[in-house]
Design an enzyme around this catalytic site. Structure first.
Site, PDB file in Angstrom:
ATOM      1  CE  LYS A   1      -3.778   2.361   0.514  1.00  0.00           C
ATOM      2  NZ  LYS A   1      -3.461   3.053  -0.756  1.00  0.00           N
TER       3      LYS A   1
ATOM      4  CD  GLN B   1       3.287   4.868   2.371  1.00  0.00           C
ATOM      5  OE1 GLN B   1       3.784   5.814   1.776  1.00  0.00           O
ATOM      6  NE2 GLN B   1       2.178   4.982   3.075  1.00  0.00           N
TER       7      GLN B   1
ATOM      8  CE  LYS C   1       4.352   7.787   5.806  1.00  0.00           C
ATOM      9  NZ  LYS C   1       4.087   8.727   4.690  1.00  0.00           N
TER      10      LYS C   1
ATOM     11  CE  LYS D   1       4.694   7.725  -2.325  1.00  0.00           C
ATOM     12  NZ  LYS D   1       3.986   8.276  -1.156  1.00  0.00           N
TER      13      LYS D   1
ATOM     14  N   GLY E   1      -2.910   8.408  -4.448  1.00  0.00           N
ATOM     15  CA  GLY E   1      -2.220   9.565  -5.012  1.00  0.00           C
ATOM     16  C   GLY E   1      -1.023   9.959  -4.154  1.00  0.00           C
ATOM     17  CG  ASP E   2       3.077  11.195  -2.748  1.00  0.00           C
ATOM     18  OD1 ASP E   2       2.834  11.304  -1.539  1.00  0.00           O
ATOM     19  OD2 ASP E   2       4.178  11.506  -3.234  1.00  0.00           O
TER      20      ASP E   2
ATOM     21  CB  THR F   1      -1.989  13.736   4.604  1.00  0.00           C
ATOM     22  OG1 THR F   1      -2.315  12.562   3.861  1.00  0.00           O
ATOM     23  CG2 THR F   1      -0.536  13.670   5.018  1.00  0.00           C
TER      24      THR F   1
ATOM     25  CG  ASN G   1      -3.761  16.182  -0.323  1.00  0.00           C
ATOM     26  OD1 ASN G   1      -3.386  15.840   0.792  1.00  0.00           O
ATOM     27  ND2 ASN G   1      -4.915  15.808  -0.830  1.00  0.00           N
TER      28      ASN G   1
ATOM     29  CB  SER H   1      -5.559   4.882   2.275  1.00  0.00           C
ATOM     30  OG  SER H   1      -5.377   5.995   1.442  1.00  0.00           O
TER      31      SER H   1
HETATM   32  P1  NDP Z   1       1.003  18.283  -3.839  1.00  0.00           P
HETATM   33  O1  NDP Z   1       1.564  18.067  -5.189  1.00  0.00           O
HETATM   34  O2  NDP Z   1      -0.462  18.366  -3.666  1.00  0.00           O
HETATM   35  O3  NDP Z   1       1.631  19.615  -3.198  1.00  0.00           O
HETATM   36  C1  NDP Z   1       2.987  19.881  -3.086  1.00  0.00           C
HETATM   37  C2  NDP Z   1       3.151  21.363  -2.808  1.00  0.00           C
HETATM   38  O4  NDP Z   1       4.505  21.672  -2.519  1.00  0.00           O
HETATM   39  C3  NDP Z   1       2.750  22.250  -3.982  1.00  0.00           C
HETATM   40  O5  NDP Z   1       2.069  23.379  -3.458  1.00  0.00           O
HETATM   41  C4  NDP Z   1       4.098  22.662  -4.585  1.00  0.00           C
HETATM   42  O6  NDP Z   1       4.040  23.924  -5.215  1.00  0.00           O
HETATM   43  C5  NDP Z   1       4.924  22.769  -3.337  1.00  0.00           C
HETATM   44  N1  NDP Z   1       6.359  22.634  -3.458  1.00  0.00           N
HETATM   45  C6  NDP Z   1       7.093  21.707  -4.111  1.00  0.00           C
HETATM   46  N2  NDP Z   1       8.394  21.875  -3.861  1.00  0.00           N
HETATM   47  C7  NDP Z   1       8.479  22.942  -3.016  1.00  0.00           C
HETATM   48  C8  NDP Z   1       9.535  23.606  -2.362  1.00  0.00           C
HETATM   49  N3  NDP Z   1      10.793  23.208  -2.506  1.00  0.00           N
HETATM   50  N4  NDP Z   1       9.240  24.639  -1.502  1.00  0.00           N
HETATM   51  C9  NDP Z   1       7.970  25.045  -1.329  1.00  0.00           C
HETATM   52  N5  NDP Z   1       6.927  24.445  -1.921  1.00  0.00           N
HETATM   53  C10 NDP Z   1       7.193  23.423  -2.753  1.00  0.00           C
HETATM   54  O7  NDP Z   1       1.634  17.127  -2.923  1.00  0.00           O
HETATM   55  P2  NDP Z   1       1.099  16.577  -1.533  1.00  0.00           P
HETATM   56  O8  NDP Z   1       0.639  17.704  -0.700  1.00  0.00           O
HETATM   57  O9  NDP Z   1       0.223  15.423  -1.795  1.00  0.00           O
HETATM   58  O10 NDP Z   1       2.452  15.976  -0.927  1.00  0.00           O
HETATM   59  C11 NDP Z   1       3.424  16.791  -0.269  1.00  0.00           C
HETATM   60  C12 NDP Z   1       4.348  15.904   0.539  1.00  0.00           C
HETATM   61  O11 NDP Z   1       3.588  15.144   1.496  1.00  0.00           O
HETATM   62  C13 NDP Z   1       5.138  14.852  -0.274  1.00  0.00           C
HETATM   63  O12 NDP Z   1       6.372  14.635   0.353  1.00  0.00           O
HETATM   64  C14 NDP Z   1       4.281  13.603  -0.133  1.00  0.00           C
HETATM   65  O13 NDP Z   1       5.006  12.412  -0.314  1.00  0.00           O
HETATM   66  C15 NDP Z   1       3.839  13.750   1.328  1.00  0.00           C
HETATM   67  N6  NDP Z   1       2.651  12.989   1.687  1.00  0.00           N
HETATM   68  C16 NDP Z   1       1.484  13.142   0.988  1.00  0.00           C
HETATM   69  C17 NDP Z   1       0.356  12.423   1.362  1.00  0.00           C
HETATM   70  C18 NDP Z   1      -0.963  12.641   0.714  1.00  0.00           C
HETATM   71  O14 NDP Z   1      -1.952  12.108   1.231  1.00  0.00           O
HETATM   72  N7  NDP Z   1      -1.071  13.417  -0.334  1.00  0.00           N
HETATM   73  C19 NDP Z   1       0.428  11.411   2.434  1.00  0.00           C
HETATM   74  C20 NDP Z   1       1.679  11.410   3.168  1.00  0.00           C
HETATM   75  C21 NDP Z   1       2.745  12.150   2.758  1.00  0.00           C
HETATM   76  P3  NDP Z   1       3.267  24.143  -6.632  1.00  0.00           P
HETATM   77  O15 NDP Z   1       1.809  23.941  -6.328  1.00  0.00           O
HETATM   78  O16 NDP Z   1       3.581  25.541  -6.980  1.00  0.00           O
HETATM   79  O17 NDP Z   1       3.833  23.111  -7.569  1.00  0.00           O
END
Ligand code: NDP
Length: 447
Positions: free
Chosen positions: A92, A113, A116, A128, A167-168, A211, A243, A379
């Site tokens: 997963k 993961q 976690k 992943k 997703g991610d 999350t 997200n 999930s």
């Molecule tokens: P998204 O793609 O929805 O969002 C990522 C955000 O980070 C975007 O706003 C992007 O900007 C921004 N970004 C990317 N790089 C940088 C940087 N260096 N500095 C500042 N902002 C930055 O991804 P998620 O929110 O889904 O995931 C974010 C993190 O959380 C990842 O590491 C992911 O693995 C982890 N995660 C996610 C989960 C989930 O349920 N979605 C679960 C557990 C962990 P822009 O919009 O301008 O591209």
């Protein structure tokens, strides 16, 4: 270096076998540093080759993803799925679409993961997947054709009791919808083989928010347990407003915090009075940039350098963007700006040097594998609902999520106390996750 000779040997072998895989080695190294405290107490760990097996994924699938762009040109991306460890349940883990995706990143994410998922208390193994495809700037048709091509290969490795993606980063509800739709068509079955699905086709309410919401529940529990304090009135900075970041902002505000800074790839915004986080979410949900915020709101400062976020005076930092975004220099700024707690919303957003500095300065620190486990936990709830053909209400899911995050915190904290490092959640999370996976691997023989 580790005090255990066994870990020294496994780690140098791991370095030899995985050249250039910096992120994977970083994740393995953080894990080994923690379990160094206990690994020699139980000779079965070495006798059964548990750590050698843990640093080797069960399966790594790499494949070609050809698709046709709107101009009729053939494009080719590389697809990955690491089925990392299935000792405690089916594989997963999410799916990341980002140009930075490579074997090292997919393996580090699968490794993290695994532990976690063990911490959630649910029967979920670690996996992943993803691709170096960049959805930014692509038309909906291009994204759909890419997702269908990605799934045309991956479908044969999936199943509701085999491997369940989600997703991610870069793969939100739209991409999950395209992937699930194509999977359903070519398999001719409708099962819970994806999570993060839309509500109209088997998704769970609150999965998109889980999350970020879970991160806030974890932070609240930690703050109350270790400092006797509450999120109310605390100034919070959040990097990444996707997200995880945008939903964390909404929930933290609801719990009484003031969100004084946020960022995305276009820069950072800050306001002492507090940002309009609902508006930030609206902008980002519309695939727009945070740099547009000052056009619509006053009392806000903007910098095109997103790392300036860490210079904003705050009490709490939630790094929610991407791996290694908080480097030593940023960590120094975080310390200077008065932050007393850092909770990782992203996976491994802080470098090892940054974490060392936080621990040295006695800043409360929660690693992502514990603090961001709310997404995969929900999930797990979505999978249960799909299997039973039922759906729970938002308040039922929220109550379960709160309970799960509280249990994860307490499990990590109790473990940190038991091994003589009370409150060190890096140690607590890694050891607690490891012990669960170890127990299952030990019972199932050498496989
Ligand atoms: P998204 O793609 O929805 O969002 C990522 C955000 O980070 C975007 O706003 C992007 O900007 C921004 N970004 C990317 N790089 C940088 C940087 N260096 N500095 C500042 N902002 C930055 O991804 P998620 O929110 O889904 O995931 C974010 C993190 O959380 C990842 O590491 C992911 O693995 C982890 N995660 C996610 C989960 C989930 O349920 N979605 C679960 C557990 C962990 P822009 O919009 O301008 O591209």
């Amino acid at each position: 270096m580790f005090k255990s000779k066994y870990l020294q040997r496994v780690f140098s072998e791991c370095l030899r076998k995985n050249p250039g895989e910096d992120e994977f080695i970083q994740a393995v190294s953080e894990f080994m540093e923690a379990i160094d405290l206990i690994v020699d107490e139980d000779p079965d760990i070495e006798r059964l080759g548990i750590i050698e097996r843990l640093v080797e994924p069960e399966r790594l699938i790499i494949f070609r993803v050809p698709w046709v762009d709107d101009a009729g040109r053939v494009r080719v991306n590389r697809g990955y799925r690491v089925q990392y460890n299935s000792a405690i349940g089916p594989y997963k883990g999410g799916t990341r679409f980002d140009p930075s995706v490579n074997q090292s990143i997919i393996k580090f994410l699968g490794f993290e993961q695994t532990f976690k998922n063990a911490l959630t208390g649910l029967p979920l193994g670690g996996a992943k997947g993803g691709s170096d495809f960049d959805p930014a700037g692509k038309s909906e048709g291009e994204v759909m054709r890419f997702c269908q091509s990605y799934m045309a290969e991956l479908f044969r490795h999936l199943g509701s009791n085999i491997d369940i993606p989600a997703g991610d980063l870069g793969a939100g509800a739209r991409e999950v919808g395209f992937m699930f739709g194509y999977y359903r068509k070519i398999r001719n079955e409708f099962t819970g083989t994806f999570t993060g699905k839309g509500l109209s086709y088997g998704g769970s309410v609150l999965r998109p928010q889980a999350t970020g919401f879970g991160l806030c529940y974890f932070a609240r529990e930690m703050l109350s347990n270790l400092r006797g304090e509450d999120l109310k009135g605390k100034r919070v900075v959040i990097s990444g407003s996707g997200n995880v970041g945008s939903n964390a902002a909404v929930k933290a505000k609801e719990l009484g915090a003031i969100i004084v800074g946020m960022s995305d790839i276009s820069g950072m915004i800050a306001s002492e009075k507090g940002l309009d986080v609902e508006f930030v979410k609206e902008l980002k949900d519309g695939r727009r940039l945070i740099s547009e915020y000052p056009l619509y709101r006053t009392d806000v400062s903007f910098s095109a350098d997103y790392r300036d976020l860490w210079k904003v005076q705050a009490d709490i930092a939630f790094p929610c963007a991407t791996q290694n975004e908080v480097k030593l220099e940023d960590a120094k700024n975080i310390v200077k700006s008065g932050v007393m707690m850092v909770c990782e919303g992203a996976n491994m957003p802080c470098t090892a040097e940054a974490i060392d500095l936080f621990l040295e300065k006695q800043i409360l620190f929660a690693p992502g594998k514990a603090a961001n486990a709310g997404g995969v936990s929900t999930s797990g709830l979505e999978m249960s609902q799909n299997a039973q053909h039922i759906s729970w209400s938002a308040s039922e899911v929220d109550a379960k999520l709160r309970e799960i995050m509280k249990n994860i915190y307490q499990n990590c904290y109790r473990t940190s106390v038991r091994v003589g490092h009370p409150g060190n959640l890096v140690i607590g999370a890694n050891i607690a996750g490891f012990l669960k996976v170890y127990d299952a691997m030990k019972a199932q023989g050498i496989i």
